[in-house]
Design an enzyme around this catalytic site. Structure first.
Site, PDB file in Angstrom:
ATOM      1  CG  HIS A   1      10.085 -10.079  17.756  1.00  0.00           C
ATOM      2  ND1 HIS A   1       9.112  -9.403  18.212  1.00  0.00           N
ATOM      3  CD2 HIS A   1      10.064  -9.775  16.268  1.00  0.00           C
ATOM      4  CE1 HIS A   1       8.735  -8.470  17.306  1.00  0.00           C
ATOM      5  NE2 HIS A   1       9.395  -8.657  16.158  1.00  0.00           N
TER       6      HIS A   1
ATOM      7  CD  GLU B   1      16.214  -0.393  14.547  1.00  0.00           C
ATOM      8  OE1 GLU B   1      15.789   0.359  15.650  1.00  0.00           O
ATOM      9  OE2 GLU B   1      16.155  -1.639  14.769  1.00  0.00           O
TER      10      GLU B   1
ATOM     11  CE  LYS C   1      11.810  -6.905  18.730  1.00  0.00           C
ATOM     12  NZ  LYS C   1      11.941  -5.556  19.237  1.00  0.00           N
TER      13      LYS C   1
ATOM     14  CG  HIS D   1      12.089  -3.568  15.584  1.00  0.00           C
ATOM     15  ND1 HIS D   1      10.948  -3.629  16.489  1.00  0.00           N
ATOM     16  CD2 HIS D   1      11.834  -4.279  14.342  1.00  0.00           C
ATOM     17  CE1 HIS D   1      10.173  -4.578  15.827  1.00  0.00           C
ATOM     18  NE2 HIS D   1      10.716  -5.001  14.626  1.00  0.00           N
TER      19      HIS D   1
ATOM     20  CG  PHE E   1       5.487  -8.734   9.229  1.00  0.00           C
ATOM     21  CD1 PHE E   1       6.580  -8.536   9.272  1.00  0.00           C
ATOM     22  CD2 PHE E   1       4.677  -9.920   9.285  1.00  0.00           C
ATOM     23  CE1 PHE E   1       7.495  -9.466   9.159  1.00  0.00           C
ATOM     24  CE2 PHE E   1       5.684 -11.222   9.332  1.00  0.00           C
ATOM     25  CZ  PHE E   1       7.186 -10.488   9.253  1.00  0.00           C
TER      26      PHE E   1
ATOM     27  CB  CYS F   1       6.469  -6.138  15.301  1.00  0.00           C
ATOM     28  SG  CYS F   1       6.507  -7.767  14.667  1.00  0.00           S
TER      29      CYS F   1
END
Length: 428
Positions: free
Chosen positions: A354, A328, A349, A317, A413, A177
């Site tokens: 996403h 976050e 998002k 994010h 990830f 991502c």
């Protein structure tokens, strides 16, 4: 916008300065950067029930699909467009739109100094699934000769180069991502240190496929709010239950400042900071104390030579998962201190969904247009405050704001973290 030339600091030490002169995008919300931006400013999403395949047995049955897509207008020939995977089609389309937006003519005189860094987090998964079925049903002799070129992640960058004739540095970073953000940041560095004068940079993804949807659902990272798709992506909301997958591409045209000024380019903003870090913690999760995100944001600020109080807006994010949003928020508080309560934060998002490897790229496009318009896009579906997510997430409605500095965060990830800082400091 125009640039006040007499106020420009033409270099920062030994580094060349890098500005954004063009944007291109395609998502489920629209087939141009402007269309996507207008949808986000209006708080509109295109998340709906998946139509590309039967999802009746899937735990998650929703996504932000690009429907009725025709890539042919963006390619030199319809045959070329048909031979490549969908993610490559998106990459080429967004790149061509960005080049057009920049008013950039790629010629024999400049093509060797124009590079392409366009990444993909997953690559040609639809082609893999399709051709694996051919193998099982019809045997190895019926596999397409375009299988391998169609599935490798670097083919987005490769085909952009081929279609547009850009012969400078060509690469593809794949960091889940964080892919789009890393490709843009690395492209900035390529210009800073003289490897190229102009870069076409971003990310593309087309991973709304049966295997991908089932795989992410098995990892229990996706929303199952199937009965109300438009409200399923709800970053920072107490009742968030996972991310929603999208597809598409985002691309920036980056140029060395002197060159952009010399050709009279319209300049949207400057990229002044780029930071990276690794969590060294878990294959999918973030460390509970958010130290990877903290180090990443601090690295971007240091690279920009800016204090945290300089930042007006953070494009988070913000995936709409329980752990990511909480972590976050914690990291932002640690980096920004008291200023964390005063900086506007939103997760686009909530509207774009996403886009995996294209997420940071489409968000970079939106950050650029945030600076242009002085409008912060909202976090939609924010209805139930979470005590552990207690900052200003610009809930539900866009906000007019004099935005001079923007930070954009991406966390992937594998523990990949990247942040970019966009600045309007010299734009009149």
């Amino acid at each position: 916008m125009s640039v006040a030339k007499d106020s420009v600091n033409y270099s920062r030490g030994y580094r060349r300065r890098v500005v954004i002169t063009g944007v291109g995008a395609v998502t489920a919300q629209g087939r141009s950067a402007e269309a996507v931006w207008q949808a986000c400013k209006s708080g509109c999403t295109a998340i709906d029930t998946v139509t590309a395949f039967d999802v009746s047995d899937f735990p998650t049955r929703i996504a932000a699909e690009i429907k009725e897509w025709d890539p042919a207008p963006f390619f030199q020939s319809r045959k070329d467009a048909r031979r490549v995977d969908r993610f490559v089609q998106f990459a080429v389309a967004a790149s061509r739109m960005a080049v057009d937006d920049a008013g950039l003519e790629i010629t024999d005189a400049n093509r060797d100094s124009i590079g392409v860094f366009v990444g993909s987090g997953i690559g040609g998964l639809a082609t893999i699934e399709e051709q694996h079925k051919v193998l099982l049903d019809r045997g190895p002799g019926r596999i397409s000769p375009f299988l391998i070129p169609g599935i490798i992640c670097n083919m987005g960058a490769g085909m952009v180069s081929i279609e547009l004739g850009a012969r400078g540095p060509n690469s593809c970073v794949t960091t889940a991502c964080t892919t789009g953000t890393n490709n843009i940041g690395d492209a900035v560095d390529a210009i800073r240190y003289g490897r190229a004068d102009i870069m076409i940079a971003g990310g593309a993804e087309a991973s709304i496929t049966p295997l991908s949807l089932a795989g992410f659902a098995a990892a229990r990272t996706m929303s199952t709010a199937n009965e109300d798709p438009a409200r399923a992506s709800r970053p920072f909301d107490l009742k968030r239950d996972g991310f929603v997958m999208g597809e598409g591409a985002g691309v920036l045209i980056l140029e060395e400042l002197n060159g952009a000024l010399a050709r009279g380019a319209r300049i949207y903003a400057e990229i002044t900071g780029y930071g990276m870090s690794g969590d060294a913690y878990h294959i999918t999760g973030q460390p509970p104390d958010g130290n990877g995100a903290i180090r990443c944001m601090r690295a971007a600020l240091a690279d920009a030579e800016m204090a945290p109080t300089s930042v007006d807006y953070i494009n988070a994010h913000g995936t709409s998962t329980q752990v990511n949003d909480k972590t976050e928020t914690l990291a932002i508080k640690e980096v920004f201190g008291e200023h964390a309560s005063h900086v506007a934060i939103s997760s686009t998002k909530s509207m774009t969904a996403h886009l995996i490897g294209a997420a940071g790229a489409i968000e970079a496009v939106l950050c650029t247009l945030t600076i242009r318009d002085g409008v912060v896009a909202p976090t939609i579906n924010y209805e139930n405050p979470d005590p552990e997510c207690d900052l200003d997430y610009v809930p539900n409605v866009a906000r007019k704001s004099d935005v001079g500095v923007v930070m954009s965060n991406s966390f992937g990830f594998g523990g990949h973290n990247a942040s970019l800082i966009f600045s309007r400091d010299y734009v009149a």
